[in-house]
Write a protein that holds these residues in place. Structure first.
Motif, PDB file in Angstrom:
ATOM      1  N   UNK A   1       4.567 -10.974   0.232  1.00  0.00           N
ATOM      2  CA  UNK A   1       3.505 -11.896   0.624  1.00  0.00           C
ATOM      3  C   UNK A   1       3.137 -11.750   2.090  1.00  0.00           C
ATOM      4  N   UNK A   2       4.002 -11.120   2.890  1.00  0.00           N
ATOM      5  CA  UNK A   2       3.699 -10.894   4.307  1.00  0.00           C
ATOM      6  C   UNK A   2       3.542  -9.399   4.528  1.00  0.00           C
ATOM      7  N   UNK A   3       2.358  -8.962   4.917  1.00  0.00           N
ATOM      8  CA  UNK A   3       2.089  -7.539   5.070  1.00  0.00           C
ATOM      9  C   UNK A   3       2.749  -6.955   6.311  1.00  0.00           C
ATOM     10  N   UNK A   4       2.670  -7.690   7.409  1.00  0.00           N
ATOM     11  CA  UNK A   4       3.237  -7.196   8.671  1.00  0.00           C
ATOM     12  C   UNK A   4       4.362  -8.134   9.093  1.00  0.00           C
ATOM     13  N   UNK A   5       5.580  -7.636   9.084  1.00  0.00           N
ATOM     14  CA  UNK A   5       6.714  -8.506   9.336  1.00  0.00           C
ATOM     15  C   UNK A   5       7.879  -7.715   9.912  1.00  0.00           C
ATOM     16  N   UNK A   6       8.663  -8.413  10.720  1.00  0.00           N
ATOM     17  CA  UNK A   6      10.006  -7.971  11.047  1.00  0.00           C
ATOM     18  C   UNK A   6      10.932  -8.868  10.243  1.00  0.00           C
TER      19      UNK A   6
ATOM     20  N   UNK B   1       0.815  -1.225   0.000  1.00  0.00           N
ATOM     21  CA  UNK B   1       0.000   0.000   0.000  1.00  0.00           C
ATOM     22  C   UNK B   1       0.846   1.271   0.000  1.00  0.00           C
ATOM     23  N   UNK B   2       1.964   1.249  -0.744  1.00  0.00           N
ATOM     24  CA  UNK B   2       2.816   2.439  -0.802  1.00  0.00           C
ATOM     25  C   UNK B   2       2.901   3.014  -2.214  1.00  0.00           C
ATOM     26  N   UNK B   3       2.077   2.468  -3.131  1.00  0.00           N
ATOM     27  CA  UNK B   3       2.065   2.935  -4.523  1.00  0.00           C
ATOM     28  C   UNK B   3       3.408   2.766  -5.222  1.00  0.00           C
ATOM     29  N   UNK B   4       4.201   1.801  -4.756  1.00  0.00           N
ATOM     30  CA  UNK B   4       5.499   1.526  -5.370  1.00  0.00           C
ATOM     31  C   UNK B   4       5.622   0.046  -5.688  1.00  0.00           C
TER      32      UNK B   4
END
Length: 266
Positions: free
Chosen positions: A78-83, A70-73
């Motif tokens: 495949x993992x949206x929220x990750x460390x 969701x950054x327009x780049x």
């Protein structure tokens, strides 16, 4: 609909050949792992030096797993929220072990190794037991059995202390994947439950050029160079994969994205 806030953060480790920082619009790996807005990414090199280099592979893999969404780049991982914990290795056994251990200490639950050993180059050709249970020469016996003992012992030590999963590429030499080294050399049934070996598949694009093409004509199969065998658990797209890259080797121009295939020479 699935909401980002409802998805838990996943801690993922990548052990590979180098990663681009400072300026990549879709990875945002900070220099010296500075804290702050970009602290979802951490990276070190095996010798303590700069973890950025012209090896596109590590950057490409990191983007597939965890490029910003969701950054327009570019792309979305495949993992949206990750460390993400990125370790640049020199591909030696000890260094691979160090990279895996560093990731686990950091808290990674899944560690990706899209790497393998070029056994054809080491043995001067395909192993004679390729696809059969027999091992015909002392060189081949030493090559398969010594790493198996080495990585089996290491895996047992890790399991005693950490909860994790290893994901390793099957390799790209068109031979049995048990020859591709590292964790793929392990054949212990219980240990294999913590290892996923991934082969490469491709789409038959030629059908799409036919004026009589129908969806039913869609074909997919193994990439010709992918390794195979009993230890391969799953196959995933491995041809014409668009993802993040660093500077393209042998070119004066840099690119943040490119297409890479499962390469038999890598």
């Amino acid at each position: 609909p699935l909401k980002r806030d409802s998805i838990p953060t996943v801690k993922v480790g990548v052990v590979d050949g180098g990663f681009k920082y400072a300026g990549h619009e879709d990875l945002s790996i900070p220099i010296n792992n500075a804290t702050g807005a970009n602290s979802r990414y951490y990276a070190i090199a095996s010798d303590g030096s700069d973890y950025q280099n012209n090896n596109n592979h590590g950057t490409h893999v990191a983007g597939i797993i965890g490029a910003e969404s969701n950054d327009n780049n570019g792309i979305t991982g495949i993992i949206w929220k990750r460390d993400m914990y990125l370790y640049r290795t020199d591909f030696q056994n000890f260094d691979i072990k160090y990279g895996v251990a560093w990731n686990l200490i950091k808290g990674a639950k899944v560690i990706n190794l899209s790497i393998g050993v070029g056994v054809k180059k080491i043995l001067g050709g395909a192993p004679s037991d390729n696809g059969t249970p027999e091992i015909d020469t002392d060189d081949e016996r030493n090559y398969i059995e010594s790493p198996r003992r080495y990585w089996t012992a290491f895996m047992k030590k890790l399991i005693a202390k950490f909860d994790f999963l290893i994901v390793q590429a099957a390799g790209n030499e068109g031979i049995d994947a048990k020859w591709s080294g590292f964790f793929n050399s392990i054949n212990d049934t219980d240990l294999r439950k913590r290892i996923i070996t991934v082969g490469a598949m491709e789409i038959n694009w030629l059908n799409w050029l036919s004026p009589f093409y129908k969806l039913a004509d869609f074909e997919a199969g193994l990439v010709g160079s992918t390794n195979y065998g009993d230890i391969v658990d799953i196959v995933a797209p491995g041809d014409d994969i668009y993802s993040t890259t660093s500077c393209l080797m042998n070119l004066m121009e840099c690119s943040d994205y490119s297409i890479i295939d499962a390469d038999p020479d890598y």
